[in-house]
Design an enzyme around this catalytic site. Sequence first.
Site, mmCIF file in Angstrom:
data_model
loop_
_atom_site.group_PDB
_atom_site.id
_atom_site.type_symbol
_atom_site.label_atom_id
_atom_site.label_comp_id
_atom_site.label_asym_id
_atom_site.label_seq_id
_atom_site.Cartn_x
_atom_site.Cartn_y
_atom_site.Cartn_z
ATOM 1 N N HIS A 296 -7.499 -2.265 5.805
ATOM 2 C CA HIS A 296 -6.735 -1.238 6.440
ATOM 3 C C HIS A 296 -7.494 -0.020 6.006
ATOM 4 O O HIS A 296 -8.547 0.093 5.399
ATOM 5 C CB HIS A 296 -5.218 -1.273 5.641
ATOM 6 C CG HIS A 296 -4.263 -0.348 6.345
ATOM 7 N ND1 HIS A 296 -4.251 -0.423 7.912
ATOM 8 C CD2 HIS A 296 -3.194 0.315 5.954
ATOM 9 C CE1 HIS A 296 -3.226 0.554 8.023
ATOM 10 N NE2 HIS A 296 -2.544 1.054 7.044
ATOM 11 N N ASP B 298 5.860 4.844 4.898
ATOM 12 C CA ASP B 298 6.758 3.617 5.564
ATOM 13 C C ASP B 298 6.996 2.639 4.604
ATOM 14 O O ASP B 298 7.956 2.056 4.695
ATOM 15 C CB ASP B 298 6.479 3.345 6.944
ATOM 16 C CG ASP B 298 5.004 2.951 7.217
ATOM 17 O OD1 ASP B 298 4.124 3.314 6.163
ATOM 18 O OD2 ASP B 298 4.822 1.767 7.975
ATOM 19 N N ASP C 39 0.017 -4.106 5.978
ATOM 20 C CA ASP C 39 -0.952 -3.604 7.166
ATOM 21 C C ASP C 39 -2.291 -4.007 7.131
ATOM 22 O O ASP C 39 -2.940 -3.810 5.978
ATOM 23 C CB ASP C 39 -0.857 -1.991 7.141
ATOM 24 C CG ASP C 39 0.599 -1.713 7.565
ATOM 25 O OD1 ASP C 39 1.626 -2.420 7.460
ATOM 26 O OD2 ASP C 39 0.874 -0.340 7.539
ATOM 27 N N HIS D 266 0.934 -1.151 -0.133
ATOM 28 C CA HIS D 266 0.006 0.037 -0.153
ATOM 29 C C HIS D 266 0.951 1.254 0.055
ATOM 30 O O HIS D 266 2.365 1.157 0.176
ATOM 31 C CB HIS D 266 -0.866 0.021 1.187
ATOM 32 C CG HIS D 266 -0.374 0.155 2.498
ATOM 33 N ND1 HIS D 266 0.538 -0.907 3.014
ATOM 34 C CD2 HIS D 266 -0.360 1.104 3.327
ATOM 35 C CE1 HIS D 266 1.068 -0.594 4.237
ATOM 36 N NE2 HIS D 266 0.379 0.500 4.566
#
Length: 300
Positions: free
Chosen positions: A137, A64, A206, A60
């Site tokens: 997410h 980070d 995530d 995604h």
Amino acid sequence: MEITFLGTSSAVHSYTRNHPGIILKAFGEVMLFDCGESTQRQLIYAKISPMKISKIFISHYHGDHILGLPGLLQSLNFRGREKPLTIYGPKGLKKVENAIYSLGYCKFDFPIEFIEISSGTILETDEYILKSQEVMHNVTNLAYSIEEKKKPRFLRNKAIELGVPVGPLFGKLHNGEEVEVNGKIIKPEQVLGDARKGIKITYSGDTRPCEEMIEFAKNSTLLIHESTYTLEDDDKARENFHSTSQDAATIAKCSNTKRLVLTHISTRYTDTEDLLKEAKKVFENVEVADDLMTIEILSA
């Protein structure tokens, strides 16, 4: 297969944890999953040449997970890369591509293909099948799995009984081809054992715990799952659409996974013992990833 964790932190770097990045060496290829800031420096520490990376998979577009990509690509160009590179990611990858080409005096002398994908099969070769699955997410996130295609065992004695001479015809039968022996057709199913399950590695990106993740990770040899928080911070996990270590362990248990590795650790935990203890209450075969940790998984 060999997996190296280049970065195991969540949104913020720490002294010991870099932003997310995972290298997979398998089937004669080097693949990178996510590319957080300083990924190329971590590759140096891991003694892995970025020039050998053939494919990059982005889960995604939170910073980070992608901010190391522009620098890595420019470094590859400076080093004279000629081999093509393919980058996969969810919808929005074209915007990332445009942004990269807009950064400074950016020019690439090697072919780069950016491919937007959704849930489903991304790649299938004679050796492996690589899939993606959208999970839960606060932005679109894709989990990834790669599964080895394992041939059934070749029943040598059975082949000999059927009159197949020892030699090249064995290989053809094992590869699924019919052969003719003394005017008689021998089919592969006559000399092959039952289907065998190959190694399967699943990476969550995530996500909150969800049924899609459980189903996608089904029967994984290794599940690499985000574990940003402990149970004490479950409210933050819910608020930020992340998982606790217990959530990750539950996914592993429900998906019949063999081994679990926790990653994407919040910098609030300098000691990961609580994360590990909470996970072990649900799923025993679990460990916390550290930067530059390498895992080798051998085919049975």
